[in-house]
Motif scaffolding. Structure first.
Motif, PDB file in Angstrom:
ATOM      1  N   SER A 112      31.221  43.684  41.585  1.00  0.00           N
ATOM      2  CA  SER A 112      32.314  44.042  42.097  1.00  0.00           C
ATOM      3  C   SER A 112      31.658  45.371  43.247  1.00  0.00           C
ATOM      4  CB  SER A 112      32.568  45.344  41.186  1.00  0.00           C
ATOM      5  OG  SER A 112      31.596  45.790  41.267  1.00  0.00           O
ATOM      6  N   GLU A 113      30.456  45.173  44.099  1.00  0.00           N
ATOM      7  CA  GLU A 113      29.929  45.928  45.223  1.00  0.00           C
ATOM      8  C   GLU A 113      30.180  45.606  46.176  1.00  0.00           C
ATOM      9  OE1 GLU A 113      25.322  45.108  46.091  1.00  0.00           O
ATOM     10  OE2 GLU A 113      25.346  43.429  43.950  1.00  0.00           O
ATOM     11  N   TYR A 114      30.889  43.966  46.326  1.00  0.00           N
ATOM     12  CA  TYR A 114      31.080  43.221  47.109  1.00  0.00           C
ATOM     13  C   TYR A 114      32.807  43.548  47.597  1.00  0.00           C
ATOM     14  CZ  TYR A 114      27.081  40.786  46.537  1.00  0.00           C
ATOM     15  OH  TYR A 114      25.383  40.472  46.687  1.00  0.00           O
ATOM     16  N   ARG A 148      40.191  40.699  38.955  1.00  0.00           N
ATOM     17  CA  ARG A 148      39.065  40.745  38.239  1.00  0.00           C
ATOM     18  C   ARG A 148      38.498  42.127  38.417  1.00  0.00           C
ATOM     19  NH1 ARG A 148      35.387  42.389  35.598  1.00  0.00           N
ATOM     20  NH2 ARG A 148      34.569  41.389  34.602  1.00  0.00           N
ATOM     21  N   TYR A 149      38.541  43.328  39.579  1.00  0.00           N
ATOM     22  CA  TYR A 149      38.181  43.840  39.378  1.00  0.00           C
ATOM     23  C   TYR A 149      39.223  45.123  40.625  1.00  0.00           C
ATOM     24  CZ  TYR A 149      33.612  41.311  39.247  1.00  0.00           C
ATOM     25  OH  TYR A 149      32.105  41.043  38.693  1.00  0.00           O
ATOM     26  N   ALA A 150      40.030  45.009  40.270  1.00  0.00           N
ATOM     27  CA  ALA A 150      41.428  46.056  40.837  1.00  0.00           C
ATOM     28  C   ALA A 150      40.809  47.541  39.881  1.00  0.00           C
ATOM     29  CB  ALA A 150      42.508  45.309  41.003  1.00  0.00           C
ATOM     30  N   GLU A 151      41.113  46.983  38.841  1.00  0.00           N
ATOM     31  CA  GLU A 151      41.005  48.284  38.018  1.00  0.00           C
ATOM     32  C   GLU A 151      39.357  49.623  38.509  1.00  0.00           C
ATOM     33  OE1 GLU A 151      41.440  47.648  33.240  1.00  0.00           O
ATOM     34  OE2 GLU A 151      43.325  46.410  34.623  1.00  0.00           O
ATOM     35  N   GLN A 152      38.177  48.538  39.139  1.00  0.00           N
ATOM     36  CA  GLN A 152      37.344  49.467  38.697  1.00  0.00           C
ATOM     37  C   GLN A 152      37.311  49.927  40.032  1.00  0.00           C
ATOM     38  OE1 GLN A 152      33.768  46.457  38.272  1.00  0.00           O
ATOM     39  NE2 GLN A 152      35.244  46.272  35.716  1.00  0.00           N
ATOM     40  N   GLU A 153      37.767  49.415  40.936  1.00  0.00           N
ATOM     41  CA  GLU A 153      38.854  49.778  42.899  1.00  0.00           C
ATOM     42  C   GLU A 153      39.593  50.218  43.146  1.00  0.00           C
ATOM     43  OE1 GLU A 153      35.571  50.884  44.375  1.00  0.00           O
ATOM     44  OE2 GLU A 153      34.040  50.220  43.079  1.00  0.00           O
ATOM     45  N   PRO A 154      39.696  50.591  42.058  1.00  0.00           N
ATOM     46  CA  PRO A 154      41.746  50.709  42.369  1.00  0.00           C
ATOM     47  C   PRO A 154      41.614  51.683  44.044  1.00  0.00           C
ATOM     48  CG  PRO A 154      40.859  52.682  41.434  1.00  0.00           C
ATOM     49  CD  PRO A 154      39.555  51.980  40.721  1.00  0.00           C
ATOM     50  N   ASP A 155      41.540  52.711  44.693  1.00  0.00           N
ATOM     51  CA  ASP A 155      41.520  52.728  45.897  1.00  0.00           C
ATOM     52  C   ASP A 155      41.156  51.772  46.602  1.00  0.00           C
ATOM     53  OD1 ASP A 155      41.802  55.449  45.178  1.00  0.00           O
ATOM     54  OD2 ASP A 155      39.658  55.712  45.286  1.00  0.00           O
ATOM     55  N   LEU A 156      40.581  50.911  46.557  1.00  0.00           N
ATOM     56  CA  LEU A 156      40.191  49.992  47.541  1.00  0.00           C
ATOM     57  C   LEU A 156      41.167  48.674  47.535  1.00  0.00           C
ATOM     58  CD1 LEU A 156      36.244  49.283  47.905  1.00  0.00           C
ATOM     59  CD2 LEU A 156      37.743  50.173  49.546  1.00  0.00           C
ATOM     60  N   ALA A 157      41.777  48.671  46.035  1.00  0.00           N
ATOM     61  CA  ALA A 157      43.044  47.741  46.026  1.00  0.00           C
ATOM     62  C   ALA A 157      44.507  47.758  46.352  1.00  0.00           C
ATOM     63  CB  ALA A 157      42.982  47.290  44.524  1.00  0.00           C
ATOM     64  N   ARG A 191      46.489  46.610  38.154  1.00  0.00           N
ATOM     65  CA  ARG A 191      46.248  47.533  36.753  1.00  0.00           C
ATOM     66  C   ARG A 191      46.367  48.398  37.039  1.00  0.00           C
ATOM     67  NH1 ARG A 191      49.310  44.896  33.011  1.00  0.00           N
ATOM     68  NH2 ARG A 191      48.314  46.579  31.688  1.00  0.00           N
ATOM     69  N   VAL A 192      47.275  48.702  37.923  1.00  0.00           N
ATOM     70  CA  VAL A 192      46.983  50.198  39.055  1.00  0.00           C
ATOM     71  C   VAL A 192      48.934  51.358  38.563  1.00  0.00           C
ATOM     72  CG1 VAL A 192      46.670  51.750  40.693  1.00  0.00           C
ATOM     73  CG2 VAL A 192      45.524  49.416  40.349  1.00  0.00           C
ATOM     74  N   PRO A 193      48.622  51.881  37.842  1.00  0.00           N
ATOM     75  CA  PRO A 193      50.067  52.954  37.196  1.00  0.00           C
ATOM     76  C   PRO A 193      50.608  53.122  38.738  1.00  0.00           C
ATOM     77  CG  PRO A 193      48.381  53.301  36.102  1.00  0.00           C
ATOM     78  CD  PRO A 193      47.405  53.051  36.725  1.00  0.00           C
ATOM     79  N   MET A 194      49.831  53.502  40.047  1.00  0.00           N
ATOM     80  CA  MET A 194      50.811  54.289  40.953  1.00  0.00           C
ATOM     81  C   MET A 194      51.325  52.804  41.553  1.00  0.00           C
ATOM     82  SD  MET A 194      47.900  54.862  43.331  1.00  0.00           S
ATOM     83  CE  MET A 194      47.077  55.917  41.717  1.00  0.00           C
TER      84      MET A 194
END
Length: 799
Positions: A81-83, A108-117, A147-150
């Motif tokens: 996720s660092e990339y 894969r990593y949208a839930e871990q990085e919602p702001d960047l997603a 998977r970002v509720p907003m």
């Protein structure tokens, strides 16, 4: 001749060499490709240090290589996720392959990085307007997978937009995105239901299956939305993709059992609603599908929606699935087993298909044995019986036990084979394999108990002697039987049937082999299993009741009760205490002060007589109960519990039939309105060298429902009437002038009509010349539209 022969050989050799070289180069290329793909999975972590630099590179090749390395690391379970920040920059890449990999990473990593997603949302929204439908579909898939509720409102708007897309593939992705949006935020339910309602009107077979998935996930109880679309969905079944057919069949089955009247079976035949017949006729071609899951879904529809007369149609397709693969065979056998328990006559003629093979899995063998037991009858019990005996040599002990148990069940289902089964099981006792011997004894105990409980009529004495001879043989082999449950069965049989009226060397009223069994088991009592100890104590009590005056039996029984009193198992101690108290009024030497039991004079409570004790110990244990099918009664075809053998939370619940159903008019729709039959008359009139085709449709659903008229005249319904009317019309035309006896006037009249037609034609040409260009264009358009309508009407009439 030799020179030509050598030239031919040389030419063939050169061709062979070229082919070998081409094949080698092709294999080498494939190996290089495979090696290059595997290299990403085998790469060490040191090679991943330059991934960040590659992602920021301007070369698409470098970016693609970096993305492949990242996806390979994800497949290994590594956290990359660092990339995320560097990967998101490439969302708008023009390279389609890079964009695919980026979308996979973002999901894969949208839930871990919602702001960047969220930074890439604008890019996904722009891709929804891309000219490539694949890009639009992929953008919606990623957008709904974040998977970002907003972003729920944005996803709903995107789904609505793609639901109206002209590409059926994009509409399919939109339907699959609806359940994801609903799981993300269920407050959008009204909007999603509205979208599903619109998508149910879709006529594309590619997307309608996904709409059924969305319907089942979001609003499975809103079956009222299916009313006007039911018949169209039935007709689309054959054209829908394979996995969509499964979901659509399940949806239509639920609708049929909830909204349609149940098929009625009476003395006059079967009364089936025409909408159920439509479902069955539409689903029947799918029994030949290459997808086994589709075939099993159709079987479920036929079994739970159709009348019994259509159940036979599912037999052949199910048998065909048995030969596709081992995995499909395993599932299909579970389905057939459920159906055979309900109606075994469907599969009884095909019992050969369920014979075991050496390479079958253990589960498949077990289900085949159960199927053979379900299908056995008087006609096929001999071959099935021979097969089961042959299966007792299987290397799997569990399969051997199942086969021997199946032999006993076959004897119960076909009483004519009882003696044959008893003889075979008696022969198995001589086997050196402990599993065979122990299971044969268990089945023998079951059969003997069944046979003795059903003794009646003239053959009662012979049947009783046969059963007692089997018990005596088992009693003499008690030392060779090692399996605890088998030894317990033998001891129970000996105690239950040890009473005898025959004169022998044994104590009065007792069979000669019963005391010997008690003596042998008393020696090994401390080493026996708990189950065997309980039966030995019971045997000692039964023999003491039958002959309380026998001193030897009393001493052996006292010894057994003394050992049981100090046994480590509390069940054994309790059984000894209960039976010793029960024998108080019998006068048995078991109860003596040396046993540590309170003497008779100081006991309180009720004391039973000898006859009452016999009733307690012997009676009420001869009836055989079989609750085998009780646990399988609630199994439903299509449920996961059919495969795993027990009910699960994910099992589908089949709704009960609606006895009367809802109004059939609710399912009427404009699409179902039948096209009226039309008969057309073709007339060609030539004028100035041009021919005009005019099609006159006859209105009405049937020829007798009012024929079309032209100038107050009806068209004929057959050729005879047509020719008669032609003759009649000529006579009518000539009769107007025959009354005046003037043929010349008739000819003048005809000539005058022709001149009038020519004058009208000239006037029309003159008027068209005077018109301007705009009027000419309008007239041409109007005429072309009229001709097109006439032609369409004629084509519909000719069918």
């Amino acid at each position: 001749m030799s020179v030509d022969y050598l030239n031919t050989i040389t030419e063939n050799a050169s061709r062979l060499g070229m082919r070998i070289q081409e094949s080698l180069s092709e294999h080498t290329r494939e190996m290089n490709l495979a090696r290059s793909n595997v290299s990403y999975l085998e790469a060490d972590d040191s090679k991943g240090r330059n991934i960040r630099k590659q992602l920021d590179s301007s070369s698409d090749r470098e970016k693609l290589d970096a993305m492949k390395r990242l996806i390979a690391l994800i497949s290994k379970g590594r956290n990359v996720s660092e990339y995320f920040a560097q990967v998101v920059k490439n969302v708008a890449s023009q390279n389609l392959e890079i964009r695919k990999l980026v979308y996979i990473y973002v999901l894969r990593y949208a839930e871990q990085e919602p702001d960047l997603a969220l930074l890439s949302i604008n890019t996904f929204q722009k891709d929804l307007n891309d000219s490539n439908p694949f890009i639009r579909a992929m953008a919606l898939r990623v957008l709904s997978g974040i998977r970002v509720p907003m972003v729920g409102n944005i996803v709903v708007l995107a789904i609505k937009k793609c639901a109206a897309d002209f590409s059926p593939y994009v509409r399919k992705v939109a339907a699959l995105a609806i359940p994801k949006c609903y799981q993300l935020d269920d407050s959008h339910l009204p909007s999603l239901i509205e979208t599903i309602t619109k998508m149910l009107n879709d006529t594309s077979p590619l997307s309608i299956g996904s709409v059924a998935v969305a319907f089942e996930a979001v609003c499975p109880t809103r079956l009222d939305l299916i009313h006007q679309r039911y018949r169209r969905l039935c007709k689309l079944l054959v054209e829908v993709d394979e996995w969509g057919q499964i979901d659509l069949l399940n949806l239509l089955l639920r609708y049929a059992r909830t909204m349609l009247p149940r098929p009625i079976i009476n003395s006059d035949g079967e009364e089936v609603d025409h909408d159920i017949e439509l479902l069955l006729s539409s689903a029947e071609p799918l029994l030949q599908s290459r997808n086994p899951a589709v075939v099993l879904a159709v079987v479920r529809v036929f079994w739970y929606a159709g009348p019994p007369s259509v159940h036979v149609k599912v037999v052949r397709p199910l048998l065909r699935l048995l030969h596709i693969s081992k995995e499909v065979e395993r599932v299909t056998l579970s389905y057939i087993l459920v159906l055979a328990r309900i109606n075994a006559s469907l599969f009884s003629p095909h019992y050969v298909h369920f014979f075991m093979l050496s390479d079958d899995s253990r589960q498949a063998k077990a289900e085949k044995i159960q199927l053979l037991v379900c299908l056995v009858n008087f006609e096929n019990h001999q071959p099935i019986f021979r097969e089961l005996i042959e299966y007792t040599e299987d290397p799997n002990d569990q399969v051997v036990a199942d086969c021997i148990a199946a032999i006993g069940k076959c004897a119960k289902m076909v009483p004519e084979s009882m003696q044959t089964c008893l003889a075979a099981l008696t022969e198995m006792i001589k086997n050196n394999h402990d599993v065979v011997v122990s299971n044969a004894i268990l089945v023998l105990k079951y059969l003997v108990q069944t046979q003795l409980s059903q003794i009646s009529g003239a053959n009662a004495v012979n049947a009783s002697q046969s059963s007692l001879s089997i018990i005596s043989n088992l009693a003499r082999k008690i030392d060779d039987i090692r399996h605890p449950q088998a030894r317990a069965c033998v001891v129970w049989l000996v105690g239950q049937h040890c009473a005898s009226d025959q004169v022998s060397r044994a104590p009065a009223g007792i069979a000669e082999w019963a005391p010997d069994v008690l003596r042998k088991t008393a020696k090994t009592f401390p080493k026996e299993d708990v189950l065997v100890k309980l039966q030995i104590i019971t045997l000692a009590a039964k023999l003491s009741v039958l002959n309380p005056a026998e001193q030897t039996l009393g001493l052996i029984a006292r010894y057994i009760f003394s050992l049981a009193r100090y046994d480590l198992n509390y069940d054994v101690r309790d059984r000894a205490r209960v039976l010793s108290s029960l024998l108080t009024g019998v006068g048995s030497p078991v109860l003596t002060p040396d046993d540590g039991i309170t003497p008779f004079e100081e006991r309180g409570g009720v004391v039973l007589r000898s006859e009452q004790v016999k009733v307690v110990l012997f009676n009420g244990k001869t009836n055989v109960t079989d609750d085998e099918h009780a646990e399988h009664s609630n199994m439903i075809v299509g449920a996961l519990g059919v495969i795993v053998g027990k009910t699960t939370l994910s099992d589908t619940i089949l709704p009960d039939w609606h006895e009367e159903g809802v109004e059939s008019t609710l399912r009427d729709s404009p699409d179902d309105t039948p096209v009226p039959h039309a008969s057309n008359v073709l007339s060609v009139s030539s004028s100035t060298g041009s021919a005009t085709t005019v099609l006159h449709p006859i209105r009405g659903n049937s020829p007798s429902a009012g024929l079309a008229t032209t100038n107050g005249r009806k068209w004929a319904s057959n050729l005879d009437d047509f020719f008669k009317e032609d003759v009649g019309s000529d006579n009518e035309a000539s009769s107007e002038y025959d009354n005046d006896d003037s043929d010349e006037e008739y000819e003048d009249h005809i000539e005058g009509e022709e001149e009038d037609e020519e004058d009208e034609h000239d006037q029309q040409e003159g008027q068209s010349d005077e018109g301007n260009d705009e009027e000419e264009g309008n007239d041409d358009d109007r005429n072309s539209e009229e001709n097109l309508k006439n032609n369409e009407t004629g084509y519909e009439a000719f069918g």
